[in-house]
Write a protein that holds these residues in place. Sequence first.
Motif, PDB file in Angstrom:
ATOM      1  N   ALA A   1       0.910  -1.320   0.239  1.00  0.00           N
ATOM      2  CA  ALA A   1       0.269  -0.008  -0.162  1.00  0.00           C
ATOM      3  C   ALA A   1       1.218   1.658   0.071  1.00  0.00           C
ATOM      4  CB  ALA A   1      -0.824  -0.340   0.824  1.00  0.00           C
ATOM      5  N   MET A   2       1.791   1.254   0.628  1.00  0.00           N
ATOM      6  CA  MET A   2       2.807   2.469   0.844  1.00  0.00           C
ATOM      7  C   MET A   2       3.831   2.646  -0.181  1.00  0.00           C
ATOM      8  SD  MET A   2       5.765   1.573   4.136  1.00  0.00           S
ATOM      9  CE  MET A   2       4.381   1.539   5.139  1.00  0.00           C
ATOM     10  N   GLY A   3       4.113   1.609  -0.954  1.00  0.00           N
ATOM     11  CA  GLY A   3       4.386   0.917  -2.431  1.00  0.00           C
ATOM     12  C   GLY A   3       6.060   1.121  -2.064  1.00  0.00           C
ATOM     13  N   LEU A   4       6.261   0.508  -1.218  1.00  0.00           N
ATOM     14  CA  LEU A   4       7.206  -0.477  -0.655  1.00  0.00           C
ATOM     15  C   LEU A   4       7.877  -1.631  -2.065  1.00  0.00           C
ATOM     16  CD1 LEU A   4      10.742  -0.783   0.310  1.00  0.00           C
ATOM     17  CD2 LEU A   4       9.200  -1.374   2.617  1.00  0.00           C
ATOM     18  N   VAL A   5       6.659  -2.231  -1.953  1.00  0.00           N
ATOM     19  CA  VAL A   5       6.741  -3.322  -2.649  1.00  0.00           C
ATOM     20  C   VAL A   5       5.838  -3.148  -3.488  1.00  0.00           C
ATOM     21  CG1 VAL A   5       7.870  -5.643  -1.552  1.00  0.00           C
ATOM     22  CG2 VAL A   5       5.554  -4.689  -1.392  1.00  0.00           C
ATOM     23  N   THR A   6       6.007  -3.894  -4.684  1.00  0.00           N
ATOM     24  CA  THR A   6       5.017  -4.268  -6.201  1.00  0.00           C
ATOM     25  C   THR A   6       3.538  -4.705  -5.801  1.00  0.00           C
ATOM     26  OG1 THR A   6       7.333  -3.063  -7.192  1.00  0.00           O
ATOM     27  CG2 THR A   6       5.058  -3.409  -8.630  1.00  0.00           C
ATOM     28  N   GLU A   7       4.303  -5.858  -5.656  1.00  0.00           N
ATOM     29  CA  GLU A   7       3.092  -6.928  -5.338  1.00  0.00           C
ATOM     30  C   GLU A   7       3.744  -8.354  -3.781  1.00  0.00           C
ATOM     31  OE1 GLU A   7      -0.273  -7.862  -6.455  1.00  0.00           O
ATOM     32  OE2 GLU A   7       1.479  -6.984  -7.995  1.00  0.00           O
ATOM     33  N   VAL A   8       2.729  -8.935  -3.687  1.00  0.00           N
ATOM     34  CA  VAL A   8       2.371  -9.003  -2.522  1.00  0.00           C
ATOM     35  C   VAL A   8       1.981 -10.784  -3.300  1.00  0.00           C
ATOM     36  CG1 VAL A   8       1.955  -9.968  -0.865  1.00  0.00           C
ATOM     37  CG2 VAL A   8       1.864  -7.639  -0.653  1.00  0.00           C
ATOM     38  N   PHE A   9       3.068 -12.042  -2.516  1.00  0.00           N
ATOM     39  CA  PHE A   9       2.366 -13.430  -3.015  1.00  0.00           C
ATOM     40  C   PHE A   9       1.951 -14.336  -2.640  1.00  0.00           C
ATOM     41  CE2 PHE A   9       4.881 -11.208  -7.186  1.00  0.00           C
ATOM     42  CZ  PHE A   9       4.254 -10.947  -7.543  1.00  0.00           C
ATOM     43  N   PRO A  10       1.293 -15.305  -2.551  1.00  0.00           N
ATOM     44  CA  PRO A  10       1.177 -16.188  -1.597  1.00  0.00           C
ATOM     45  C   PRO A  10       1.751 -17.240  -1.026  1.00  0.00           C
ATOM     46  CG  PRO A  10       0.277 -16.428  -3.407  1.00  0.00           C
ATOM     47  CD  PRO A  10       0.964 -15.392  -3.854  1.00  0.00           C
ATOM     48  N   ASP A  11       3.104 -16.886  -1.019  1.00  0.00           N
ATOM     49  CA  ASP A  11       3.872 -17.855  -1.244  1.00  0.00           C
ATOM     50  C   ASP A  11       4.856 -18.172  -1.953  1.00  0.00           C
ATOM     51  OD1 ASP A  11       3.659 -19.470  -3.648  1.00  0.00           O
ATOM     52  OD2 ASP A  11       1.893 -20.803  -2.631  1.00  0.00           O
ATOM     53  N   ALA A  12       5.892 -18.449  -0.960  1.00  0.00           N
ATOM     54  CA  ALA A  12       8.177 -18.775  -2.142  1.00  0.00           C
ATOM     55  C   ALA A  12       7.263 -19.416  -3.330  1.00  0.00           C
ATOM     56  CB  ALA A  12       8.672 -19.734  -0.665  1.00  0.00           C
ATOM     57  N   ALA A  13       6.912 -20.113  -3.800  1.00  0.00           N
ATOM     58  CA  ALA A  13       6.529 -21.064  -5.417  1.00  0.00           C
ATOM     59  C   ALA A  13       6.401 -19.657  -6.294  1.00  0.00           C
ATOM     60  CB  ALA A  13       5.737 -21.804  -5.657  1.00  0.00           C
ATOM     61  N   ALA A  14       4.940 -19.425  -5.657  1.00  0.00           N
ATOM     62  CA  ALA A  14       4.770 -17.509  -6.489  1.00  0.00           C
ATOM     63  C   ALA A  14       5.731 -16.868  -6.573  1.00  0.00           C
ATOM     64  CB  ALA A  14       3.490 -17.110  -5.475  1.00  0.00           C
ATOM     65  N   LEU A  15       6.273 -16.369  -5.598  1.00  0.00           N
ATOM     66  CA  LEU A  15       7.282 -15.562  -5.760  1.00  0.00           C
ATOM     67  C   LEU A  15       8.668 -15.377  -6.354  1.00  0.00           C
ATOM     68  CD1 LEU A  15       8.434 -12.139  -4.165  1.00  0.00           C
ATOM     69  CD2 LEU A  15       8.982 -14.062  -2.380  1.00  0.00           C
ATOM     70  N   GLN A  16       8.938 -16.895  -6.364  1.00  0.00           N
ATOM     71  CA  GLN A  16       9.862 -17.031  -7.225  1.00  0.00           C
ATOM     72  C   GLN A  16       9.694 -17.173  -8.998  1.00  0.00           C
ATOM     73  OE1 GLN A  16      11.481 -20.858  -6.364  1.00  0.00           O
ATOM     74  NE2 GLN A  16      13.232 -21.065  -8.124  1.00  0.00           N
ATOM     75  N   ALA A  17       8.111 -17.232  -9.343  1.00  0.00           N
ATOM     76  CA  ALA A  17       7.303 -17.640 -10.436  1.00  0.00           C
ATOM     77  C   ALA A  17       7.369 -15.727 -11.121  1.00  0.00           C
ATOM     78  CB  ALA A  17       6.463 -18.377 -10.107  1.00  0.00           C
ATOM     79  N   ALA A  18       6.809 -15.284 -10.151  1.00  0.00           N
ATOM     80  CA  ALA A  18       6.747 -14.071 -10.393  1.00  0.00           C
ATOM     81  C   ALA A  18       7.745 -13.053 -11.111  1.00  0.00           C
ATOM     82  CB  ALA A  18       5.701 -13.428  -9.734  1.00  0.00           C
ATOM     83  N   THR A  19       8.918 -13.345 -10.164  1.00  0.00           N
ATOM     84  CA  THR A  19      10.492 -13.471  -9.768  1.00  0.00           C
ATOM     85  C   THR A  19      10.528 -13.586 -11.643  1.00  0.00           C
ATOM     86  OG1 THR A  19      10.787 -12.615  -7.374  1.00  0.00           O
ATOM     87  CG2 THR A  19      12.978 -12.424  -8.387  1.00  0.00           C
ATOM     88  N   MET A  20      10.642 -14.754 -11.254  1.00  0.00           N
ATOM     89  CA  MET A  20      11.456 -15.360 -12.625  1.00  0.00           C
ATOM     90  C   MET A  20      10.676 -15.323 -14.206  1.00  0.00           C
ATOM     91  SD  MET A  20      13.931 -16.884 -12.511  1.00  0.00           S
ATOM     92  CE  MET A  20      14.236 -16.920 -13.899  1.00  0.00           C
ATOM     93  N   THR A  21       9.506 -14.377 -14.056  1.00  0.00           N
ATOM     94  CA  THR A  21       8.720 -13.590 -15.448  1.00  0.00           C
ATOM     95  C   THR A  21       9.074 -12.652 -15.717  1.00  0.00           C
ATOM     96  OG1 THR A  21       6.511 -15.252 -14.804  1.00  0.00           O
ATOM     97  CG2 THR A  21       6.694 -13.479 -15.950  1.00  0.00           C
ATOM     98  N   CYS A  22       9.574 -11.942 -14.347  1.00  0.00           N
ATOM     99  CA  CYS A  22       9.385  -9.904 -13.902  1.00  0.00           C
ATOM    100  C   CYS A  22      10.666  -9.717 -15.218  1.00  0.00           C
ATOM    101  CB  CYS A  22       9.596  -9.797 -12.529  1.00  0.00           C
ATOM    102  SG  CYS A  22       9.540  -8.258 -13.029  1.00  0.00           S
ATOM    103  N   ALA A  23      12.261 -10.802 -14.557  1.00  0.00           N
ATOM    104  CA  ALA A  23      13.568 -11.099 -15.416  1.00  0.00           C
ATOM    105  C   ALA A  23      13.362 -11.423 -16.595  1.00  0.00           C
ATOM    106  CB  ALA A  23      14.574 -12.097 -14.149  1.00  0.00           C
ATOM    107  N   VAL A  24      12.387 -12.183 -17.001  1.00  0.00           N
ATOM    108  CA  VAL A  24      12.365 -12.807 -18.602  1.00  0.00           C
ATOM    109  C   VAL A  24      12.164 -11.721 -19.629  1.00  0.00           C
ATOM    110  CG1 VAL A  24      11.855 -14.560 -20.438  1.00  0.00           C
ATOM    111  CG2 VAL A  24      12.462 -15.458 -18.159  1.00  0.00           C
TER     112      VAL A  24
END
Length: 187
Positions: A99-122
């Motif tokens: 809400a304050m803009g420190l992070v762009t997105e919040v994911f439910p778990d580590a697997a979703a976080l890792q997948a989103a991070t890789m998608t962004c990097a790709v």
Amino acid sequence: MTSAWSSFGAKDSITALEKCRWPVIAAVQGACFGAGLDIISAADIRYCTEDAYFCVKEVDLAITADMGVLQRLPGLIGQGRARELSLTARMFRAQEAKAMGLVTEVFPDAAALQAATMTCAVAIAAKSPLAVTGTKRVLLHSRCHSMGDGLEYVATWNSAQMPSEDLHKVTQSLQNKAMQPPRFSKL
């Protein structure tokens, strides 16, 4: 007198993340206190899991944060919030960080976080390296300069990059209505 961290070059290491020519993506799971906040504040993109929590902890340790969070955090979340969090050492959770803009997105778990991070990097890796590094440099430059200086800087940057092979590839792809995006050389 300098802190022990300063003698180990921690400030320089964190600043190197910010100045690195490639985008830096931070992925936070669990606690992100003190130096952890220093590190992620130097990143270009920040994601976290729902269980992440954050704290500018230094005042509780009777020290002043000295690795860059006090300089970077206000630009990310605003002066008022940065002051409140830095002076109180109040812990805050993932949804508030978003809400304050420190992070762009919040994911439910580590697997979703890792997948989103890789998608962004790709997605970033598929772009022109010249455009990506230029965009990062211009954003960093603009943080500490006036609008006029920022516009002059980007004009100079772009004029130096105009004859690039990357621009030629994009132009050809658009003219030929290519189904696949152009492939760029590595820098």
